[in-house]
Design an enzyme around this catalytic site. Structure first.
Site, PDB file in Angstrom:
ATOM      1  N   THR A  50       0.870  -1.171   0.000  1.00  0.00           N
ATOM      2  CA  THR A  50       0.000   0.000   0.000  1.00  0.00           C
ATOM      3  C   THR A  50       0.909   1.222   0.000  1.00  0.00           C
ATOM      4  OG1 THR A  50      -0.180  -0.012   2.423  1.00  0.00           O
ATOM      5  CG2 THR A  50      -1.947  -1.093   1.179  1.00  0.00           C
ATOM      6  N   SER A  51       0.352   2.351  -0.426  1.00  0.00           N
ATOM      7  CA  SER A  51       1.166   3.561  -0.549  1.00  0.00           C
ATOM      8  C   SER A  51       1.459   4.227   0.782  1.00  0.00           C
ATOM      9  CB  SER A  51       0.473   4.566  -1.471  1.00  0.00           C
ATOM     10  OG  SER A  51       0.354   4.019  -2.752  1.00  0.00           O
TER      11      SER A  51
END
Length: 195
Positions: free
Chosen positions: A8-9
């Site tokens: 995930t970012s």
């Protein structure tokens, strides 16, 4: 052997990361490497570790193509690295289908999907820039909130205790330059700040 990679970012996306790990394990991944880092960053240590674990006949499994790469060129370069290790790539979430690059059709589909994803991202960024320009023209755009300056009183208190700027930055989770800016903002002499 199936090796999973989840990403995930941001750290705010814990649920998304957990869901990816769960899906990868359900697909039979014996090892899952996960990280919370932007795909635009050069260093993605867990991805590098996952690729280094690939052996001939292994498969790298990801949930979606955007978890692996941000552009078609990046995606194709990663596929080349995987194939150089005589391994394959499987992407799970493709509208109910599994995309497998060990087949010619899978390679073709992945290239096309990567191009579409890059095109969609470009459109999104263009709309974002247009929105910001309009907000600026209307006098409504304030920009990013200066989070480090909110910690100026904490910075000042720690400096008063004799703690150096590097340690203050580490404790408060801000950059050293932000510490200097906070201290300069409260009238400290620049030469005194460095000590």
């Amino acid at each position: 052997m199936k090796i999973g990679y989840a990403r995930t970012s941001t750290v705010d996306q814990d649920a998304g990361l957990e869901a990816q790990v769960r899906d990868l394990q359900a697909h039979g991944c014996e090892q899952v490497f996960s990280e919370q880092v932007s795909a635009t960053q050069v260093a993605r240590p867990e991805l590098e570790t996952a690729i280094s674990h690939l052996r001939e006949g292994d498969v790298l499994v990801v949930c979606k193509p955007d978890r692996l790469a941000r552009s078609t060129a990046d995606l194709l370069a990663l596929i080349e690295r995987v194939e150089a290790r005589k391994a394959g790539l499987v992407i799970l979430s493709m509208s109910g289908q599994v995309l497998d690059t060990t087949t010619p059709t899978g390679k073709l589909m992945l290239t096309m999907l990567g191009a579409v994803a890059e095109f969609e991202r470009s459109l999104m960024l263009e709309r974002q820039r247009e929105g910001i320009a309009k907000a600026k023209a209307d006098g409504k755009y304030k920009g990013r909130r200066p989070t480090a300056m909110e910690k100026a009183s904490q910075v000042q208190a720690l400096k008063a205790e004799g703690i150096n700027p590097t340690e203050i930055a580490r404790r408060l989770g801000i950059s050293r330059m932000s510490v200097y800016r906070c201290l300069e903002g409260i009238g400290q002499d620049k030469t005194a700040l460095r000590s």
